[in-house]
Structures are given as C-alpha cells and as structure tokens.
Design a protein around this motif. Structure first.
Motif, PDB file in Angstrom:
ATOM      1  N   GLY A 181       0.793  -1.068  -0.343  1.00 59.86           N
ATOM      2  CA  GLY A 181       0.006  -0.058  -0.044  1.00 59.86           C
ATOM      3  C   GLY A 181       0.679   1.416  -0.031  1.00 59.86           C
ATOM      4  O   GLY A 181      -0.055   2.337  -0.182  1.00 59.86           O
ATOM      5  N   GLU A 182       2.192   0.914  -0.338  1.00 62.88           N
ATOM      6  CA  GLU A 182       3.076   2.607  -0.086  1.00 62.88           C
ATOM      7  C   GLU A 182       3.581   2.483  -0.575  1.00 62.88           C
ATOM      8  O   GLU A 182       3.745   1.949  -2.259  1.00 62.88           O
ATOM      9  CB  GLU A 182       4.002   1.826   0.824  1.00 62.88           C
ATOM     10  CG  GLU A 182       5.090   3.352   1.014  1.00 62.88           C
ATOM     11  CD  GLU A 182       6.009   2.879   2.392  1.00 62.88           C
ATOM     12  OE1 GLU A 182       7.341   2.339   1.676  1.00 62.88           O
ATOM     13  OE2 GLU A 182       5.932   3.166   3.442  1.00 62.88           O
ATOM     14  N   GLY A 235      10.716 -13.208   0.563  1.00 60.27           N
ATOM     15  CA  GLY A 235       8.837 -13.485   0.074  1.00 60.27           C
ATOM     16  C   GLY A 235       8.204 -12.761   0.159  1.00 60.27           C
ATOM     17  O   GLY A 235       7.834 -11.287   0.507  1.00 60.27           O
ATOM     18  N   VAL A 236       7.037 -13.064  -1.065  1.00 59.51           N
ATOM     19  CA  VAL A 236       5.817 -12.042  -1.352  1.00 59.51           C
ATOM     20  C   VAL A 236       4.289 -12.173  -0.426  1.00 59.51           C
ATOM     21  O   VAL A 236       4.369 -13.693  -0.340  1.00 59.51           O
ATOM     22  CB  VAL A 236       4.975 -12.379  -2.444  1.00 59.51           C
ATOM     23  CG1 VAL A 236       4.012 -11.594  -2.423  1.00 59.51           C
ATOM     24  CG2 VAL A 236       6.069 -11.817  -3.656  1.00 59.51           C
ATOM     25  N   MET A 237       4.613 -11.467   0.445  1.00 65.91           N
ATOM     26  CA  MET A 237       3.692 -11.806   2.134  1.00 65.91           C
ATOM     27  C   MET A 237       2.169 -10.729   1.884  1.00 65.91           C
ATOM     28  O   MET A 237       2.267 -10.315   1.426  1.00 65.91           O
ATOM     29  CB  MET A 237       4.720 -11.006   3.107  1.00 65.91           C
ATOM     30  CG  MET A 237       6.197 -11.733   3.505  1.00 65.91           C
ATOM     31  SD  MET A 237       6.261 -13.871   3.506  1.00 65.91           S
ATOM     32  CE  MET A 237       6.179 -13.752   4.880  1.00 65.91           C
ATOM     33  N   GLN A 238       1.459 -12.356   2.735  1.00 64.56           N
ATOM     34  CA  GLN A 238       0.288 -11.406   3.239  1.00 64.56           C
ATOM     35  C   GLN A 238       0.069 -11.614   4.560  1.00 64.56           C
ATOM     36  O   GLN A 238      -0.311 -12.848   4.568  1.00 64.56           O
ATOM     37  CB  GLN A 238      -0.779 -11.773   2.150  1.00 64.56           C
ATOM     38  CG  GLN A 238      -2.185 -11.770   2.130  1.00 64.56           C
ATOM     39  CD  GLN A 238      -3.283 -11.975   1.185  1.00 64.56           C
ATOM     40  OE1 GLN A 238      -2.867 -13.347   1.395  1.00 64.56           O
ATOM     41  NE2 GLN A 238      -4.585 -11.566   0.603  1.00 64.56           N
ATOM     42  N   THR A 239      -0.936 -10.478   5.276  1.00 64.22           N
ATOM     43  CA  THR A 239      -1.180 -10.316   6.323  1.00 64.22           C
ATOM     44  C   THR A 239      -2.595 -10.898   6.419  1.00 64.22           C
ATOM     45  O   THR A 239      -3.787 -10.472   5.856  1.00 64.22           O
ATOM     46  CB  THR A 239      -1.236  -8.768   7.662  1.00 64.22           C
ATOM     47  OG1 THR A 239       0.895  -8.166   6.909  1.00 64.22           O
ATOM     48  CG2 THR A 239      -1.247  -9.067   8.776  1.00 64.22           C
ATOM     49  N   LEU A 240      -2.381 -11.985   7.514  1.00 66.86           N
ATOM     50  CA  LEU A 240      -3.808 -12.673   7.698  1.00 66.86           C
ATOM     51  C   LEU A 240      -4.938 -12.273   8.902  1.00 66.86           C
ATOM     52  O   LEU A 240      -4.173 -11.373   9.423  1.00 66.86           O
ATOM     53  CB  LEU A 240      -4.480 -14.017   7.848  1.00 66.86           C
ATOM     54  CG  LEU A 240      -3.666 -14.345   6.896  1.00 66.86           C
ATOM     55  CD1 LEU A 240      -3.662 -16.572   7.048  1.00 66.86           C
ATOM     56  CD2 LEU A 240      -4.018 -14.578   4.848  1.00 66.86           C
ATOM     57  N   ALA A 241      -6.161 -12.339   9.183  1.00 60.77           N
ATOM     58  CA  ALA A 241      -6.467 -12.106  10.135  1.00 60.77           C
ATOM     59  C   ALA A 241      -6.076 -12.021  11.254  1.00 60.77           C
ATOM     60  O   ALA A 241      -5.027 -13.717  12.194  1.00 60.77           O
ATOM     61  CB  ALA A 241      -7.988 -12.352  10.424  1.00 60.77           C
ATOM     62  N   PRO A 250       1.518  -0.861  -4.099  1.00 64.55           N
ATOM     63  CA  PRO A 250       0.969  -1.855  -4.032  1.00 64.55           C
ATOM     64  C   PRO A 250       0.639  -3.508  -2.824  1.00 64.55           C
ATOM     65  O   PRO A 250       0.610  -2.826  -2.104  1.00 64.55           O
ATOM     66  CB  PRO A 250       3.269  -2.714  -3.656  1.00 64.55           C
ATOM     67  CG  PRO A 250       3.304  -1.266  -3.701  1.00 64.55           C
ATOM     68  CD  PRO A 250       2.299  -0.172  -3.793  1.00 64.55           C
ATOM     69  N   ARG A 251       0.115  -4.580  -3.453  1.00 67.64           N
ATOM     70  CA  ARG A 251      -0.766  -5.039  -2.516  1.00 67.64           C
ATOM     71  C   ARG A 251      -0.063  -5.970  -1.842  1.00 67.64           C
ATOM     72  O   ARG A 251      -1.103  -6.144  -0.507  1.00 67.64           O
ATOM     73  CB  ARG A 251      -1.661  -6.040  -3.696  1.00 67.64           C
ATOM     74  CG  ARG A 251      -2.499  -5.517  -4.876  1.00 67.64           C
ATOM     75  CD  ARG A 251      -3.362  -6.234  -5.574  1.00 67.64           C
ATOM     76  NE  ARG A 251      -4.528  -6.771  -4.689  1.00 67.64           N
ATOM     77  CZ  ARG A 251      -4.948  -8.348  -4.886  1.00 67.64           C
ATOM     78  NH1 ARG A 251      -4.753  -8.527  -6.650  1.00 67.64           N
ATOM     79  NH2 ARG A 251      -5.600  -8.813  -4.389  1.00 67.64           N
ATOM     80  N   LEU A 262      12.110 -10.839 -10.642  1.00 69.48           N
ATOM     81  CA  LEU A 262      11.793  -9.642 -10.067  1.00 69.48           C
ATOM     82  C   LEU A 262      11.076  -9.011  -9.275  1.00 69.48           C
ATOM     83  O   LEU A 262      10.365 -10.340  -8.859  1.00 69.48           O
ATOM     84  CB  LEU A 262      10.921  -9.129 -11.773  1.00 69.48           C
ATOM     85  CG  LEU A 262      10.724  -7.406 -11.533  1.00 69.48           C
ATOM     86  CD1 LEU A 262      11.542  -6.336 -11.524  1.00 69.48           C
ATOM     87  CD2 LEU A 262       9.611  -7.767 -12.748  1.00 69.48           C
ATOM     88  N   TYR A 263      10.912  -8.743  -8.217  1.00 72.00           N
ATOM     89  CA  TYR A 263      10.254  -8.484  -6.911  1.00 72.00           C
ATOM     90  C   TYR A 263       9.766  -6.686  -7.781  1.00 72.00           C
ATOM     91  O   TYR A 263      10.568  -5.122  -7.692  1.00 72.00           O
ATOM     92  CB  TYR A 263      11.319  -7.785  -5.687  1.00 72.00           C
ATOM     93  CG  TYR A 263      11.968  -6.750  -5.200  1.00 72.00           C
ATOM     94  CD1 TYR A 263      11.623  -5.377  -4.971  1.00 72.00           C
ATOM     95  CD2 TYR A 263      13.496  -7.461  -5.728  1.00 72.00           C
ATOM     96  CE1 TYR A 263      12.727  -4.821  -5.014  1.00 72.00           C
ATOM     97  CE2 TYR A 263      14.466  -6.510  -5.807  1.00 72.00           C
ATOM     98  CZ  TYR A 263      13.782  -5.076  -5.460  1.00 72.00           C
ATOM     99  OH  TYR A 263      15.364  -4.219  -4.655  1.00 72.00           O
ATOM    100  N   GLY A 264       8.291  -6.065  -7.378  1.00 69.10           N
ATOM    101  CA  GLY A 264       7.842  -4.958  -7.797  1.00 69.10           C
ATOM    102  C   GLY A 264       7.635  -4.696  -8.916  1.00 69.10           C
ATOM    103  O   GLY A 264       8.498  -5.587  -9.665  1.00 69.10           O
TER     104      GLY A 264
END
Length: 251
Positions: free
Chosen positions: A56-57, A71-77, A101-102, A92-94
C-alpha cells in the motif's frame, strides 16, 4: 534501516549474471539506453526480516534478486503472515507503474538485490517499449512462479511438496546455466532450511525426512544441509505430483 549500496562500475553486469534471459533482451538496446538504465540501478544488500516493499505504500522499490531470498507476504486476520511466493535469483520484485503494491516483500535470508530508482526507471520505460516488454516478461514469469507456489502449498504429502519445491529450484538453476538442459543439477536452498520448512507448511524435521526419502529413492543426493544434487530431474517432477515442468518460459 536503509540497506547499503554496493559500488559497482556496471550494475547491469550483475543482472546479466543473474538472469541470462533478460540479458539477451538487454543486448539489442542502444548503448545510451543501457547506460541510462545502469545509472538508475545499484546493488544493495538486505538482511533477514528486512521489509523491501511495504504493501500500500506508493513509490515502492523495483529490482531483481541477485542472492538470497525474498518473500511475497500477505498478512491474514490475527496478524499471521502468509507466504504467497518465494523470490530467488533471478526473480523480479515490485512492478513499474504500480502505485500501491498489494503485498509486502520481506527478506527471508541475508542477500543481495539490484534495485532501480523507480522514477528514473519509469521515465526510461515510457520512452523505450522494448525495455518495458523486458520488465513485463519478468513480471509475467513471477506471476507464474506465484501460481506454482500456491499449487505447491496445496499439494498432498510433505514429500510431494518438497519434491515440487526442488523442481522449481532445478528449473531456475537451468535458467541460469543455459548449457545445462539435462542430467544432474546442483541446487542450494535460497533461505535457511528451518524457514523453507515453515513456508512449505511443515516442521523442519518433516522437511528433513522428506529430503532423506527422496535421497533413498535415488532422486537427490544430499551434499550438505542446504545443498543438493538433483540426480533424476524428470523423476523428481513425477514424484512431486504437481503440474510442473523443467522447462521455463521462453525468452
């Protein structure tokens, strides 16, 4: 903390070593364009746990992994971190022109990356469609890698998941060495074994048992805890039970 830049007379040389496919796309570009691209790039080290891209930045970093793993990370509940994919050389990252970025990109190990100044890079991409296609190619490969990672996590037994992970590492190794299209391949875990096991959804001892099972079956040879020789790549694909191939995307 900002990662230190590593002085390099030719940052794109590091990219050429890490990703021969992208190097072949760079070579036809006019020298002034390659020089301008090189001026936007710098080699930067990273430390395990460092956040490279914040979800989100705006203005997040763009670059290629040269050594180690992200690591491509997602924060869960509840705040638990979920790994959507592991990025290792030459990933590639980004994404260019991605304003928010999601997902978070976090270092899973110490390593090295080739980072581009976003504003400078996007100005060049606006002027050079061929270069924009190069980054699009890399982004599409990463989407495929994330898809495979999700399939891997949804796999059956632990041995199948470990086999699938080793297949992905084998294909990457072959990508880096265009001459090696068949026969045994030596691969190294891109992050500490305990972290790889956790990201595969198993305990370290379960990961070890799976590796030894593959070794007992003659598919791999254990060189040390982090390095393996893939003795029978095609048989390893079969053992994974996954929809994987040893052939990467074309140039």
């Amino acid at each position: 903390m900002t990662s230190p830049d590593r002085a390099s007379p030719s940052p794109l040389a590091a990219l050429a070593r890490a990703n021969p496919r992208l190097d072949r796309l760079l070579q036809p570009l006019p020298e002034p364009i390659r020089a301008a691209l090189g001026r936007t790039a710098s080699e930067r080290s990273f430390r395990r746990g460092e956040v490279i891209v914040t979800a989100g930045e705006a203005g997040g970093e763009i670059g290629f992994v040269l050594d180690g793993a992200l690591g491509v990370m997602q924060t869960l509940a509840g705040g638990r971190a979920h790994v959507l994919g592991i990025l290792a050389p030459p990933d590639l990252y980004g994404l260019p022109f991605d304003r928010a970025p999601r997902h978070r990109v976090e270092a899973l190990s110490d390593g090295l990356r080739l980072a581009f100044d976003r504003a400078g890079l996007e100005q060049i991409l606006d002027r050079e469609p061929a270069l924009e296609r190069m980054f699009l190619t890399a982004a599409l490969e990463d989407l495929q890698a994330v898809r495979e990672w999700l399939l891997l996590l949804n796999g059956g037994q632990a041995t199948q998941r470990v086999a699938a992970f080793l297949v992905i590492l084998t294909r990457r190794r072959r990508t880096l060495d265009a001459r090696r299209k068949e026969g045994p391949v030596k691969v190294r875990l891109p992050a500490p074994r305990v972290d790889i096991a956790r990201h595969l959804g198993m305990r370290p001892e379960t990961f070890s048992r799976a590796i030894h099972k593959l070794a007992d079956d003659g598919l791999v040879r254990i060189i040390n805890p982090e390095t393996f020789e893939i003795r029978e790549p095609a048989a390893l694909v079969e053992a994974s039970g996954a929809d994987l191939t040893l052939d990467g995307p074309g140039p």
